[in-house]
Write an enzyme that holds these catalytic residues in place. Sequence first.
Site, PDB file in Angstrom:
ATOM      1  N   LYS A 135      -2.555   5.243  -7.856  1.00 22.45           N
ATOM      2  CA  LYS A 135      -1.445   4.094  -7.710  1.00 22.45           C
ATOM      3  C   LYS A 135      -2.175   3.097  -8.691  1.00 22.45           C
ATOM      4  CE  LYS A 135      -2.515   1.237  -3.676  1.00 22.45           C
ATOM      5  NZ  LYS A 135      -2.093   0.929  -2.297  1.00 22.45           N
ATOM      6  N   ASN A 150       1.213   6.465   9.006  1.00 18.34           N
ATOM      7  CA  ASN A 150       1.221   7.032   7.640  1.00 18.34           C
ATOM      8  C   ASN A 150       2.134   8.337   7.385  1.00 18.34           C
ATOM      9  OD1 ASN A 150      -0.654   5.450   6.544  1.00 18.34           O
ATOM     10  ND2 ASN A 150      -2.345   6.739   6.823  1.00 18.34           N
ATOM     11  N   CYS A 204      -5.444   8.606   1.708  1.00 19.67           N
ATOM     12  CA  CYS A 204      -4.910   8.581   3.154  1.00 19.67           C
ATOM     13  C   CYS A 204      -3.632   9.539   3.441  1.00 19.67           C
ATOM     14  CB  CYS A 204      -4.450   7.546   3.653  1.00 19.67           C
ATOM     15  SG  CYS A 204      -6.082   6.247   3.622  1.00 19.67           S
ATOM     16  N   PHE A 238       8.520   1.409   0.249  1.00 17.34           N
ATOM     17  CA  PHE A 238       8.408   2.810   0.217  1.00 17.34           C
ATOM     18  C   PHE A 238       9.561   3.603  -0.248  1.00 17.34           C
ATOM     19  CE2 PHE A 238       4.074   3.542   1.105  1.00 17.34           C
ATOM     20  CZ  PHE A 238       3.514   2.285   1.296  1.00 17.34           C
ATOM     21  N   GLU A 256      -6.833   1.058  11.136  1.00 24.19           N
ATOM     22  CA  GLU A 256      -6.757   0.075  10.147  1.00 24.19           C
ATOM     23  C   GLU A 256      -5.666   0.534   9.300  1.00 24.19           C
ATOM     24  OE1 GLU A 256      -8.570  -2.696   9.303  1.00 24.19           O
ATOM     25  OE2 GLU A 256      -6.713  -2.533   7.969  1.00 24.19           O
ATOM     26  N   ALA A 265      11.061   6.079  -5.833  1.00 25.07           N
ATOM     27  CA  ALA A 265      11.023   7.307  -6.241  1.00 25.07           C
ATOM     28  C   ALA A 265      10.078   7.954  -7.290  1.00 25.07           C
ATOM     29  CB  ALA A 265      12.287   7.888  -6.653  1.00 25.07           C
TER      30      ALA A 265
HETATM   31  C1  UDX Z   1      -1.872   3.987   2.616  1.00 27.94           C
HETATM   32  C2  UDX Z   1      -1.269   3.277   3.730  1.00 27.94           C
HETATM   33  O1  UDX Z   1      -0.074   2.508   3.021  1.00 27.94           O
HETATM   34  C3  UDX Z   1      -1.918   2.210   4.521  1.00 27.94           C
HETATM   35  O2  UDX Z   1      -1.337   1.526   5.648  1.00 27.94           O
HETATM   36  C4  UDX Z   1      -3.098   3.263   5.294  1.00 27.94           C
HETATM   37  O3  UDX Z   1      -3.934   2.314   5.802  1.00 27.94           O
HETATM   38  C5  UDX Z   1      -3.938   3.993   4.276  1.00 27.94           C
HETATM   39  O4  UDX Z   1      -3.011   4.767   3.363  1.00 27.94           O
HETATM   40  P1  UDX Z   1      -2.964   3.537   0.199  1.00 27.94           P
HETATM   41  O5  UDX Z   1      -3.306   5.023   0.159  1.00 27.94           O
HETATM   42  O6  UDX Z   1      -4.045   2.581  -0.493  1.00 27.94           O
HETATM   43  O7  UDX Z   1      -2.501   2.989   1.621  1.00 27.94           O
HETATM   44  O8  UDX Z   1      -1.586   3.385  -0.621  1.00 27.94           O
HETATM   45  P2  UDX Z   1       0.036   3.028  -0.619  1.00 27.94           P
HETATM   46  O9  UDX Z   1       0.211   1.884  -1.312  1.00 27.94           O
HETATM   47  O10 UDX Z   1       0.425   3.414   0.537  1.00 27.94           O
HETATM   48  O11 UDX Z   1       0.533   4.171  -1.612  1.00 27.94           O
HETATM   49  C6  UDX Z   1       0.362   5.976  -1.206  1.00 27.94           C
HETATM   50  C7  UDX Z   1       0.955   6.487  -2.335  1.00 27.94           C
HETATM   51  O12 UDX Z   1       2.378   6.514  -2.177  1.00 27.94           O
HETATM   52  C8  UDX Z   1       0.746   6.210  -3.877  1.00 27.94           C
HETATM   53  O13 UDX Z   1       0.208   7.339  -4.473  1.00 27.94           O
HETATM   54  C9  UDX Z   1       1.794   5.815  -4.375  1.00 27.94           C
HETATM   55  O14 UDX Z   1       1.954   5.904  -5.614  1.00 27.94           O
HETATM   56  C10 UDX Z   1       3.077   6.365  -3.488  1.00 27.94           C
HETATM   57  N1  UDX Z   1       4.032   5.695  -3.243  1.00 27.94           N
HETATM   58  C11 UDX Z   1       4.248   4.291  -2.399  1.00 27.94           C
HETATM   59  C12 UDX Z   1       5.385   6.067  -3.798  1.00 27.94           C
HETATM   60  O15 UDX Z   1       5.437   7.013  -4.523  1.00 27.94           O
HETATM   61  N2  UDX Z   1       6.624   5.400  -3.511  1.00 27.94           N
HETATM   62  C13 UDX Z   1       6.600   4.220  -2.734  1.00 27.94           C
HETATM   63  O16 UDX Z   1       7.493   3.682  -2.538  1.00 27.94           O
HETATM   64  C14 UDX Z   1       5.415   3.538  -2.173  1.00 27.94           C
END
Ligand code: UDX
Length: 444
Positions: free
Chosen positions: A332, A219, A272, A261, A159, A264
């Site tokens: 987040k 991931n 995850c 993604f 997923e 910064a």
């Molecule tokens: C993530 C994956 O995106 C998803 O596909 C998987 O199923 C579960 O893990 P999630 O943990 O809900 O999802 O959050 P995500 O939106 O991916 O962000 C993860 C972390 O990365 C957050 O702390 C967010 O702040 C950080 N982040 C994300 C950044 O620092 N910069 C970015 O550009 C994107």
Amino acid sequence: MSWLISVIGVGYVGLCTSLGFTAKSYKTTIYDNDKSKLNLLRNGLSPFFEPNLEKYLQDAKQNKLFVIANRLKEAINTTNLTFIAVGTPSKKNGTINLKYIKQATKQIGKALKTKKTYHLIVIKSTVTPGTTVNIVKPLLQEYSNKKCGQDFGLCMNPEFLSEGTAINDTLNPYQIIIGENDKKSGDALEAFYKQLHQNTVPIIRTNLSTAELIKYANNAFLATKISYINTIANICEKIPRADVQTVAKAIGLDNRISPKFLRAGLGYGGSCFPKDLQALIVFSKQKNYKPTLLEATQKVNNQQINHTINLIKKTLGSLSNKTIAILGLSFKPHTNDMREARSTPIIKQLLNQGAKIKVYDPKALPNAKQIFKNQITYAKSAKQCITNTDCTLIVTEWPEFKKLQPPDFIKHMKQPILIDARRIYDPQKFTKNMKYLAIGLGKQ
Ligand code: UDX
């Protein structure tokens, strides 16, 4: 074939996946060993916060599509397609704990024993490569006394939903990965998904272990992209007037890179990325391969904490007895989840260095209170949080923080010092009458 779905485990993935199915009019029976979660759901309440989730739950119940089973056997007996979505937390050494997977698999195996018809079992939980074939399959066969691939089917179907957009992600996935034990199992799951998404989503079929690895690879790649842009951000800070946001925007336009993604900041947290990266690193090492790139991703992410603290110290000097406002605690925005949130190590380190901490978050305050108890002060609003403080640190980019303007900081703080660790403000506006430092921003 008409599908009668059951989902075992109503954590994040299990519940959001179930409600994705009911939203598309598929009757779904859920079961969890944790009866308190089932009771909450019976009352129309979600065990965790996720935007719109309770609305989907209400609709599903109203349409009689959401069934809560009292026993796992009941969930198996009344359905023909079961998704296992139980948790796979980390052990101390970083490997995943398969306790819940084994428990669910044994119970399902026992329930399958008396079933006369074909049943397809699908692993949705994140598990390291080899788990489905080496652990799940033998346990199912042993406890059911039946043959996998013949009497029942087995697939691995990771997923990819993200918190905050979980239901929408379930309804509109980028891709569907089907790892199959045998062709019949794969055909059955493919037919289900083709019907569910009306043939609109690309489907990749592969073996069980490759499907398991795809989830980790996905991931780990996204986490690496974040550490990459944070590395560039740290370089930007050494260059007068350089700004990582412009760099990210520019390189994101190259469609080989994509803009996603590349935000910064303080780095990644959540349930995850940290766990999956660690599990993949340990898994690789157990196989005698040192994943240097993944280790670097993790190191850069950890370093962003100290890097941010150094930004604060650069302006405040000693932190002893300084009051620091922390805006945002969840890992987040749009979630109350504080698992591996960057706020926790930041606050701990600031406290260790003698600072006084005041915090605000629109959703995560109850979770924060369990972690920090009376060590810190909890504010009821962003403005109350920054009032009479020496420095404000943006940890989570909640939309309501973006509305704060320079006069708010100037009026309410002892001295208007703002550290933007999620890059939510326009430097041109914020560097005029106040001290504004941000990750990835060279001296203005
Ligand atoms: C993530 C994956 O995106 C998803 O596909 C998987 O199923 C579960 O893990 P999630 O943990 O809900 O999802 O959050 P995500 O939106 O991916 O962000 C993860 C972390 O990365 C957050 O702390 C967010 O702040 C950080 N982040 C994300 C950044 O620092 N910069 C970015 O550009 C994107």
